[in-house]
Each structure stands twice: as structure tokens, then as C-alpha cells.
Design an enzyme around this catalytic site. Structure first.
Site, PDB file in Angstrom:
ATOM      1  N   TRP A 102      37.745  43.637  43.384  1.00 54.26           N
ATOM      2  CA  TRP A 102      37.357  42.232  43.250  1.00 54.26           C
ATOM      3  C   TRP A 102      38.507  41.386  42.759  1.00 54.26           C
ATOM      4  CZ3 TRP A 102      33.714  40.756  46.151  1.00 54.26           C
ATOM      5  CH2 TRP A 102      32.597  41.568  46.407  1.00 54.26           C
ATOM      6  N   ASP A 176      36.123  37.144  35.690  1.00 56.73           N
ATOM      7  CA  ASP A 176      34.997  37.334  36.609  1.00 56.73           C
ATOM      8  C   ASP A 176      34.116  38.398  35.964  1.00 56.73           C
ATOM      9  OD1 ASP A 176      33.223  38.170  38.556  1.00 56.73           O
ATOM     10  OD2 ASP A 176      34.750  38.558  40.086  1.00 56.73           O
ATOM     11  N   LYS A 200      23.700  40.668  40.093  1.00 51.38           N
ATOM     12  CA  LYS A 200      23.915  42.003  39.546  1.00 51.38           C
ATOM     13  C   LYS A 200      23.056  42.193  38.293  1.00 51.38           C
ATOM     14  CE  LYS A 200      27.123  42.120  42.692  1.00 51.38           C
ATOM     15  NZ  LYS A 200      28.526  41.808  42.563  1.00 51.38           N
TER      16      LYS A 200
HETATM   17  C1  LIG Z   1      29.506  41.163  43.597  1.00 52.76           C
HETATM   18  C2  LIG Z   1      30.759  40.659  43.008  1.00 52.76           C
HETATM   19  C3  LIG Z   1      31.424  39.544  43.541  1.00 52.76           C
HETATM   20  C4  LIG Z   1      30.986  38.853  44.808  1.00 52.76           C
HETATM   21  O1  LIG Z   1      29.925  38.047  44.613  1.00 52.76           O
HETATM   22  P1  LIG Z   1      29.279  37.201  45.817  1.00 52.76           P
HETATM   23  O2  LIG Z   1      28.109  36.594  45.164  1.00 52.76           O
HETATM   24  O3  LIG Z   1      28.927  38.157  46.926  1.00 52.76           O
HETATM   25  O4  LIG Z   1      30.284  36.214  46.262  1.00 52.76           O
HETATM   26  C5  LIG Z   1      32.563  39.092  42.898  1.00 52.76           C
HETATM   27  N1  LIG Z   1      33.029  39.708  41.800  1.00 52.76           N
HETATM   28  C6  LIG Z   1      32.419  40.793  41.279  1.00 52.76           C
HETATM   29  C7  LIG Z   1      32.981  41.437  40.059  1.00 52.76           C
HETATM   30  C8  LIG Z   1      31.266  41.293  41.868  1.00 52.76           C
HETATM   31  O5  LIG Z   1      30.660  42.383  41.339  1.00 52.76           O
END
Ligand SMILES: *Cc1c(COP(=O)(O)O)cnc(C)c1O
Length: 373
Positions: A102, A176, A200
Site C-alpha cells: 500500500w 494510512d 476494514k
Molecule cells: C484497503 C486499503 C487501501 C485501499 O482502500 P480503497 O478503499 O480500496 O481505496 C489503502 N490502504 C490500506 C492500508 C488498505 O488496507
């Protein structure tokens, strides 16, 4: 009703059953309003109260200081990879610490708007450990430093956020935290901005959380879409355009579930963190003691949320991987397939996963090993 299966999905992921039941009960008529939350004006008093309560509960749970604004946005983590540089880069330099898939994506996307440098890359450690902060190549004049505090695919987590000031860097830190938000506290003294998709650990897809220090508002590039300009969104109380109302409502119910959550003599975030530690410890110990399965991440970088695991050595065949997944599904253990880019298996054990669910997985691992090891 029979017990629901244990769902190890990486995202969109399992929600607390209590919350799903409450959503079902309130579906046709929210609190005597005669409407579903999906059918309400986002500017009406009913929805405004839902939204304000969700924000207040989140602020309390994560101990967000008053100088930070909480924004409810859309676009997910991937859109934030562009929205953050559009708001914070000032067209200048961005340093990214790559600890997995990511953050690698974040670096690529930021490169469309800013001069990006990879300050460190876990690839140099075979993707098994986060490079030590003292070795990061940070630039003194970077607009911000980005990292992913929990790498969902690779299973690497920062158990302490870096103190950039102590590393001689005055730039704000952007994290993030999509896949471990609300699983543990955040040290806000080290963070300028945190973002995360909801699907998540918070609620349904569609909601993106942004928590930003006030002094970072108001620096968007002219090409930044107005709906993604943090200052515009903050001034409109996240109502510049229609927010993802249903996702905010469900997220709010999850926040209330967390506030009353009790475990190990603790309540709220401290309780869920303790249960997350216990779940992760149980699963990693089982993997480390197994002759058939292994997790490959250095113990001090292992994620409490996402646990990738593989069959060891010559056992690692496509047939045995598939047999594992098929038998798991028969045992009501769902969505254990690893991400397609890394293969193998992955158990995502977010807040909503019970200790009982992890025990069921560990029992299955042992049973599978006696038959196939
Ligand atoms: C799932 C995830 C994303 C992507 O998220 P989207 O909602 O599909 O854009 C970005 N960063 C991390 C750490 C993730 O687990």
C-alpha cells in the site's frame, strides 16, 4: 439461530453481529422517524444528529486532540493517495517510507503531483521487516512524510510511530491507518494527518476517514477538486457534498459498540486492544510452533490485524493450499485466501473477530497439520 461462520476477510470485513442486528431492526424506521437512514436528507436534524454523535464518539475513542479536525469523506485509501499530495505537497517534495504494497502505491500516485523520494524500502529486508527509522533518507525540506502504519497485504505494522523531529525532520507525518484504525491508540503528537477507508475496521465501504491537524488546512493546489479540498470539507462540517450517509450511520453504531466493549477488566479502546493482542499472540504462537505453516515477518513488525501465512518448504504446493482453503470453508472459516500478489493464506483478525474465532482457526491449523504435515 446457528452461529454465523467466522469471516477472516481482509476487507470489506466482518462487522460486529450486534451492530448488524441493530441495523436490521432500524432499517425501515429509524427511531420513529418513519424513514430508513438511507432515505433521509443529510441536512435534516435526524441525520445531522447521527453524524455529530459519530464524530464525537470517534474523537473520544481515539483521543483526538481539539486542534485536529475529523472529516468524513469518500474515495477510499486509493483516492487519498492523490488527495493528500493535492492538499499537502504544495507541489514540492514528498518522502515515503515503503513498508509494503500500500505504501508503494501511495508513492507512485504521489509522484503524479510531487517530487517523491522513497526514504526507505522494506524490500531491502526481503519484505520481512520495516527499515529502522535511523536509516531513513529524509529530506529536510519535504512537505510531508508518508507511511502506512499497517500493511494489510504484507502483514507489517508500526508498533510505534516515528518521532520525525527527533530524526531532524520538521515535516508533518501522514499515516494510512486504513487497516488498523481503532485497534489501538494513535500518538497524535507524532501525526499531522491520518486517513483510512472504513471497510476494514470501521464499517461499510464508502466512508473515508481523514483526521487532520488544523494548520495543514488551506494549502491545496489549484487543480485539487473542491470536494477533496480538506479546508472546504472541514468548513462545511463534511457536508460540502452529500456524504456517505448510511456508512456513517453504521460506523457510528460500531463506535458505540466499541465504547461499551469490555474485555480483561478494561473498557473501550483499551479493551479491544487487549483482545487484539491476545488474538494475535495466539495465532502467531500456533504458526511459530507449526512444522507445516509459517509467518515470515520479523516478530517486532508483525501485524495484530493481518496475518499472512504459508505452507513451509516442499509442502507449499497449489494443491495443498487449495485443500486448506476448501476444508477451512467446510469448517465455517471463510475468506482465508492470501492476496493474489503474494499467494498463500491470510487471516485478517480485525476488531470484530472474536477470540473464539481465532481459537477455531488455530484448532483447524493443528488438525490440518496432523492429517497433511
Ligand atoms: C484497503 C486499503 C487501501 C485501499 O482502500 P480503497 O478503499 O480500496 O481505496 C489503502 N490502504 C490500506 C492500508 C488498505 O488496507
Amino acid at each position: 439461530m446457528n452461529r454465523r461462520p467466522f469471516n477472516f476477510s481482509a476487507g470489506p470485513a466482518a462487522l460486529p453481529e450486534e451492530v448488524l442486528q441493530q441495523v436490521a431492526q432500524e432499517m425501515l424506521d429509524w427511531h420513529g422517524s418513519g424513514m430508513s437512514v438511507m432515505e433521509m436528507s443529510h441536512r435534516g436534524k435526524e441525520f445531522v444528529s447521527i453524524c455529530e454523535q459519530a464524530e464525537a464518539d470517534l474523537r473520544e475513542l481515539l483521543a483526538v486532540p481539539p486542534q485536529f479536525r475529523i472529516l468524513f469523506m469518500q474515495g477510499g485509501g486509493l483516492a487519498e493517495n492523490a488527495i493528500v499530495p493535492l492538499n499537502l505537497s504544495r507541489g514540492g517534495k514528498v518522502d515515503v517510507v515503503v513498508s509494503g504494497s500500500w505504501s508503494r502505491k501511495s508513492a507512485q500516485e504521489a509522484g503524479r503531483y510531487a517530487d517523491v523520494r522513497i526514504a526507505a524500502d522494506a524490500k531491502s529486508n526481503g519484505q520481512r521487516a520495516i527499515p529502522a527509522a535511523a536509516e531513513w533518507q529524509l529530506r529536510g525540506d519535504a512537505s510531508y512524510v508518508h507511511l502506512c502504519s499497517n500493511e494489510t497485504i504484507d502483514g507489517l505494522e508500526f508498533h510505534e510511530l516515528p518521532d520525525l523531529k527527533a530524526l531532524g525532520c520538521d515535516a508533518p507525518l501522514v499515516i494510512d491507518f486504513s487497516s488498523h484504525v481503532l485497534s489501538r491508540p494513535v500518538d497524535w503528537s507524532r501525526v499531522g494527518l491520518a486517513f483510512g477507508g472504513a471497510q476494514k475496521n470501521i464499517g461499510p465501504a464508502g466512508l473515508t476517514l481523514v483526521i487532520i491537524r488544523e494548520d495543514l488546512l488551506g494549502h491545496a493546489l489549484p487543480i485539487c477538486p473542491s470536494a477533496f479540498d480538506y479546508k472546504t470539507v472541514a468548513e462545511a462540517q463534511s457536508m460540502y457534498n452529500t456524504p456517505p450517509t448510511f456508512s456513517i450511520y453504521v460506523a457510528g453504531l460500531v463506535f458505540q459498540w466499541l465504547k461499551r466493549f469490555e474485555y480483561g477488566g478494561k473498557t473501550g479502546l483499551a479493551a479491544i486492544e487487549q483482545r487484539n493482542i491476545d488474538k494475535a499472540t495466539l495465532l502467531y504462537q500456533a504458526l511459530d510452533h507449526s512444522a507445516l505453516f509459517e509467518n515470515r515477518v520479523a516478530p517486532d513488525c508483525r501485524s495484530r490485524m493481518n496475518v499472512p501465512f504459508y505452507l513451509r518448504g516442499t509442502h507449499d504446493t497449489p494443491e495443498l493450499n487449495q485443500a486448506f482453503l476448501d476444508e477451512a470453508r467446510e469448517r465455517q472459516l471463510l475468506q482465508l485466501k492470501g492476496h493474489k500478489s503474494v499467494g498463500g493464506m491470510r487471516a485478517s483478525i480485525y476488531n470484530a473477530m472474536s477470540l473464539e474465532g481465532v481459537h477455531a482457526l488455530v484448532d483447524f491449523l493443528k488438525d490440518f497439520e496432523t492429517r497433511h504435515g
